[in-house]
Write a protein that holds these residues in place. Structure first.
Motif, PDB file in Angstrom:
ATOM      1  N   UNK A 154       0.820  -1.213   0.000  1.00 21.92           N
ATOM      2  CA  UNK A 154       0.000   0.000   0.000  1.00 21.92           C
ATOM      3  C   UNK A 154       0.853   1.263   0.000  1.00 21.92           C
ATOM      4  N   UNK A 155       0.320   2.308  -0.621  1.00 22.73           N
ATOM      5  CA  UNK A 155       0.920   3.641  -0.593  1.00 22.73           C
ATOM      6  C   UNK A 155       0.233   4.426   0.518  1.00 22.73           C
ATOM      7  N   UNK A 156       1.004   4.973   1.455  1.00 22.44           N
ATOM      8  CA  UNK A 156       0.437   5.738   2.562  1.00 22.44           C
ATOM      9  C   UNK A 156       1.177   7.061   2.728  1.00 22.44           C
ATOM     10  N   UNK A 157       0.456   8.049   3.264  1.00 23.86           N
ATOM     11  CA  UNK A 157       1.035   9.371   3.509  1.00 23.86           C
ATOM     12  C   UNK A 157       0.443   9.946   4.784  1.00 23.86           C
ATOM     13  N   UNK A 158       1.096  10.950   5.339  1.00 23.36           N
ATOM     14  CA  UNK A 158       0.600  11.629   6.535  1.00 23.36           C
ATOM     15  C   UNK A 158       0.491  13.120   6.264  1.00 23.36           C
TER      16      UNK A 158
END
Length: 202
Positions: free
Chosen positions: A59-63
């Protein structure tokens, strides 16, 4: 900005006992110009072709610095063509090279991008042609106990496809392309071929 004139009703003789002006309340809203930060983005992944052509992509995740809800989108080009609205692009991929372009956006329109290259390798194929103990007069895949010229035969693995540079593993322990066998009972011999991408067939 607001003038808080209602304080005059809260304090007796406000203008003489407190101050000659009303308090002012101001509120400021600053534009958010900080893009989300990538937390997880796998640059390259590779697979051997599966029968379902379905694969799990990390998965691609960001904050976000303001803890806002992040919106994800992706577009896949190359051997596979599709798009979606999440940080998970798992699903069907065709053999070959596909590129996933990810985008993570906040509600202010700030965004960050990342790219993942997905390679699906074709598998090799292997077969064992019929083997004969003698050039003529014998049955295929048959040895003749007690008759030395025909008491053994050589099995040959023929591999194709995938990425050449094959390695072999026979159930009798041999790691060569061919193996000579002299069974005393009916025996099934199996070979597993592995190509340079670690893809296999049996």
């Amino acid at each position: 900005a607001n003038i808080l004139s209602d304080v005059a009703t809260l304090v007796n003789n406000y203008g003489s006992t407190t101050t000659d002006h009303y308090p002012v309340f101001t509120r400021y809203r600053f534009n958010n110009t900080v893009a989300p930060t990538v937390v997880s983005c796998t640059k390259t992944v590779s697979f051997c072709q599966s029968t379902s052509n379905t694969y799990t992509i990390p998965a691609f995740t960001a904050s976000d610095d303001c803890d806002e809800t992040i919106t994800y989108t992706y577009t896949i080009t190359g051997a596979t063509s599709r798009s979606g609205n999440s940080g998970d692009a798992s699903g069907t991929f065709n053999t070959g090279i596909s590129v996933i372009d990810w985008t993570a956006s906040d509600s202010w329109g700030n965004s960050v991008t990342c790219q993942t290259t997905v390679t699906v390798h074709t598998n090799p194929t292997v077969m064992i042609p019929d083997a004969f103990a003698l050039p003529s007069g014998v049955l295929p895949n048959t040895v003749y106990l007690g008759y030395a010229p025909a008491s053994s035969l050589t099995l040959q693995a023929v591999a194709n496809g995938g990425t050449p540079g094959y390695s072999y593993s026979w159930t009798n322990g041999s790691t060569a392309m061919s193996t000579t066998v002299s069974p005393v009972n009916t025996t099934v011999y199996t070979v597993t071929v592995t190509d340079q991408n670690n893809c296999q067939d049996q």
